[in-house]
Design a protein around this motif. Structure first.
Motif, PDB file in Angstrom:
ATOM      1  N   HIS A 437       0.866  -1.185   0.000  1.00 26.12           N
ATOM      2  CA  HIS A 437       0.000   0.000   0.000  1.00 26.12           C
ATOM      3  C   HIS A 437       0.892   1.220   0.000  1.00 26.12           C
ATOM      4  O   HIS A 437       1.739   1.374   0.873  1.00 26.12           O
ATOM      5  N   GLU A 438       0.735   2.109  -0.977  1.00 26.06           N
ATOM      6  CA  GLU A 438       1.637   3.252  -1.097  1.00 26.06           C
ATOM      7  C   GLU A 438       1.569   4.184   0.103  1.00 26.06           C
ATOM      8  O   GLU A 438       2.501   4.951   0.355  1.00 26.06           O
ATOM      9  N   ALA A 439       0.490   4.121   0.860  1.00 22.23           N
ATOM     10  CA  ALA A 439       0.343   5.007   2.013  1.00 22.23           C
ATOM     11  C   ALA A 439       0.918   4.405   3.293  1.00 22.23           C
ATOM     12  O   ALA A 439       0.860   5.041   4.353  1.00 22.23           O
ATOM     13  N   LEU A 440       1.459   3.197   3.226  1.00 21.43           N
ATOM     14  CA  LEU A 440       2.158   2.633   4.385  1.00 21.43           C
ATOM     15  C   LEU A 440       3.597   3.132   4.336  1.00 21.43           C
ATOM     16  O   LEU A 440       4.411   2.667   3.531  1.00 21.43           O
ATOM     17  N   ILE A 441       3.912   4.101   5.196  1.00 22.37           N
ATOM     18  CA  ILE A 441       5.228   4.767   5.132  1.00 22.37           C
ATOM     19  C   ILE A 441       5.883   4.811   6.516  1.00 22.37           C
ATOM     20  O   ILE A 441       6.215   5.899   7.016  1.00 22.37           O
ATOM     21  N   PRO A 442       6.096   3.670   7.162  1.00 24.52           N
ATOM     22  CA  PRO A 442       6.684   3.687   8.508  1.00 24.52           C
ATOM     23  C   PRO A 442       8.106   4.229   8.538  1.00 24.52           C
ATOM     24  O   PRO A 442       8.578   4.666   9.590  1.00 24.52           O
ATOM     25  N   PHE A 443       8.793   4.203   7.386  1.00 21.87           N
ATOM     26  CA  PHE A 443      10.169   4.697   7.323  1.00 21.87           C
ATOM     27  C   PHE A 443      10.242   6.092   6.707  1.00 21.87           C
ATOM     28  O   PHE A 443      11.302   6.548   6.315  1.00 21.87           O
ATOM     29  N   SER A 444       9.069   6.756   6.610  1.00 18.44           N
ATOM     30  CA  SER A 444       8.945   8.066   5.977  1.00 18.44           C
ATOM     31  C   SER A 444       9.190   7.936   4.475  1.00 18.44           C
ATOM     32  O   SER A 444       9.079   6.843   3.905  1.00 18.44           O
ATOM     33  N   MET A 445       9.535   9.028   3.812  1.00 15.98           N
ATOM     34  CA  MET A 445       9.753   9.008   2.367  1.00 15.98           C
ATOM     35  C   MET A 445      10.652  10.175   1.978  1.00 15.98           C
ATOM     36  O   MET A 445      10.975  11.036   2.792  1.00 15.98           O
ATOM     37  N   GLY A 446      11.080  10.176   0.719  1.00 20.80           N
ATOM     38  CA  GLY A 446      11.920  11.256   0.240  1.00 20.80           C
ATOM     39  C   GLY A 446      13.391  11.055   0.581  1.00 20.80           C
ATOM     40  O   GLY A 446      13.835   9.952   0.909  1.00 20.80           O
ATOM     41  N   HIS A 447      14.162  12.140   0.504  1.00 22.68           N
ATOM     42  CA  HIS A 447      15.601  12.066   0.732  1.00 22.68           C
ATOM     43  C   HIS A 447      15.950  11.579   2.132  1.00 22.68           C
ATOM     44  O   HIS A 447      17.017  10.994   2.336  1.00 22.68           O
ATOM     45  N   ARG A 448      15.085  11.840   3.116  1.00 21.82           N
ATOM     46  CA  ARG A 448      15.378  11.492   4.502  1.00 21.82           C
ATOM     47  C   ARG A 448      14.779  10.156   4.919  1.00 21.82           C
ATOM     48  O   ARG A 448      14.674   9.866   6.113  1.00 21.82           O
TER      49      ARG A 448
END
Length: 506
Positions: A437-448
């Motif tokens: 699921h693209e909205a599961l982001i436990p590790f955050s997103m982007g450069h950081r």
């Protein structure tokens, strides 16, 4: 007569004193107000000087409070941390637009005052966005891959630690115990084998003290001095007074730093360029080989110390806590625990798990995904703007603080219906296959995005499967149901203390 005149004159001076103080306060408030950045996003009104700090301090769970406020003020809003504005980003689309589509603008960090004073802005985790951070992150990722990130060699280390953890649990013979320190020992030993080249025995007194120090640092909430510094930097000088001139969390932080310095010195004395044992050796070798100017800028002992802190602190608590939440949900949902048991038994039997087998264990993988969704381990991620910019029509000043509310994404009923219900099936398709699921982001997103994401995924899967293979986890007889709210310390959302019974399976 002269005495009477002197008394009357003194009285007039005293009568003017309250007026003078009031006028001074009004001028100070006006000065601070006029200095506020213009065109900030809307948000709840705060008190003079202290801003929204009283509201934040009284929140039972800050991410939920901020999500509720966003319903009134929008997905981009401002809260006042004393005299400093913090811009809160809520919701998957808003967060993605900032961290992915506008990554160059919103990938910086601003270390909290106490951590900045301790030099914690020199590593990778808290360092501001720029060439130095990029160089350090690139070196760290390349070196960690050399020592097993994403490779079979790292699986061997995790399997060895999982076996040690199982034996430690078996020693309790099914009686109630608290898994917290034991789980931290296992996870931190995996990190230790990568960065220090060796593991510790679970009963090692120095190791136990180190884990205790880490808990103090991670679970500590902002101190009174931390909050006062948000009102005005002058209050940081209060750290010069009191016990050793430092608050408890700061003292513990510096003790962990001293541990890392000792490890660096031990490695320097035994460094062999032809036998690089671990991450620390690799850094020291780069320190020797790099041109002098580059070494002074990027490869100092202080830099190594803080990178080791980043890997050790962040890499230990997040995975250990996620695993504890997973076992807690298994105890409270025995039907789900039984489904996990059945799947592991049918696919693996008693064979040691491999990370590559996660596709053969879709229900188990979905269960772990649901744990990461319902209990965001780092629910509020701090960022900062790397330059003066705008976002959604509002001004964002350079180094302006941003709070990324990942919890709001995982608890969005539009993305995850009935978000408060523990339901692994939401990550399965109609054929029972695991679906990302693209909205599961436990590790955050982007450069950081989390530096140790690959390690954490591998650890979580292999440790959880190893434990579920060997044990059934139950609440102790007569014990109350543990709180599922969790408590948010400085960063990590940890469960309240609880005991469990691990009954060995046949």
């Amino acid at each position: 007569m002269s005495i009477l005149l002197e008394v009357m004159t003194a009285s007039r001076h005293l009568a003017d004193l309250p007026t003078l103080l009031a006028a001074t306060c009004v001028c100070l408030l006006a000065y601070l107000y006029l200095r506020r950045p213009r065109n900030l996003p809307p948000g709840p009104k705060g008190w003079p000087i202290v801003g929204n700090l009283p509201m934040l301090a009284n929140s039972a769970f800050l991410p939920a409070t901020l999500m509720e406020l966003s319903k009134q003020y929008g997905d981009v809003m401002t809260i006042w941390m004393g005299r400093f504005p913090a811009i809160v980003l809520t919701g998957h689309e808003t967060i993605r637009n900032a961290l992915v589509k506008r990554a160059e603008d919103f990938s910086s960090r601003k270390a909290p005052p106490a951590q900045a004073m301790a030099g914690r802005d020199k590593g990778v985790l808290q360092a501001p966005y720029g060439p130095h951070w990029k160089q350090q992150r690139k070196f760290a990722l390349m070196t960690l891959r050399d020592f097993g990130f994403g490779k079979r060699s790292l699986e061997v280390k995790i399997s060895e630690e999982a076996d040690a953890l199982v034996q430690e649990i078996l020693s309790h013979n099914g009686q109630p115990f608290d898994l917290k320190i034991m789980m931290q020992n296992a996870v931190s030993n995996i990190i230790c084998s990568i960065v220090f080249g060796d593991r510790f025995e679970y009963g090692d007194p120095d190791f136990l003290r180190l884990i205790s120090l880490l808990n103090t640092v991670i679970e500590a909430k902002p101190s009174v001095i931390d909050r006062l510094e948000n009102i005005h930097p002058v209050f940081r000088f209060l750290r010069l007074f009191g016990k050793s001139g430092r608050d408890k969390a700061t003292r513990m932080l510096q003790t962990v730093q001293e541990f890392c310095r000792e490890q660096i010195e031990k490695h320097r004395l035994t460094l062999d360029p032809n036998d690089i044992r671990d991450f620390t050796d690799a850094f020291l070798l780069e320190q020797q080989r790099a041109p002098e100017e580059k070494a002074r800028e990027h490869f100092t002992d202080k830099q190594l110390q803080e990178v080791l802190m980043d890997l050790f602190v962040a890499g230990t608590e997040t995975t250990a806590t996620t695993t504890r939440w997973a076992l807690l949900y298994m105890m409270l949902n025995p039907n789900i625990q039984e489904k996990v048991h059945q799947e592991i038994d049918s696919v693996l039997g008693q064979s040691a798990p491999s990370y590559a087998q996660r596709n053969l264990l879709p229900y188990t993988t979905a269960t772990l995904a649901e744990v990461q969704r319902i209990k965001s381990i780092v629910p509020l991620v701090g960022h900062a703007a790397s330059r003066d910019t705008t976002f959604n029509g509002y001004n964002v000043p350079q180094e302006g603080r941003l709070l990324i509310n990942l919890w709001s994404v995982h608890m969005d009923p539009q993305l995850f219906p009935e978000p408060n219900t523990f339901q692994p099936e939401r990550f399965l398709d109609q054929d029972g296959n695991f679906v990302k699921h693209e909205a599961l982001i436990p590790f955050s997103m982007g450069h950081r995005i989390c530096l140790g994401e690959q390690l954490a995924k591998m650890e979580l899967f292999m440790l959880f499967v190893s434990l579920m293979q060997r044990f059934t986890f139950n609440l102790p007889e007569g014990a109350p149901v543990p709180s599922m709210l969790g408590k948010l310390g400085s960063v990590v959302n940890v469960p309240f203390p609880f005991e469990l019974c691990a009954v060995a399976r046949g």
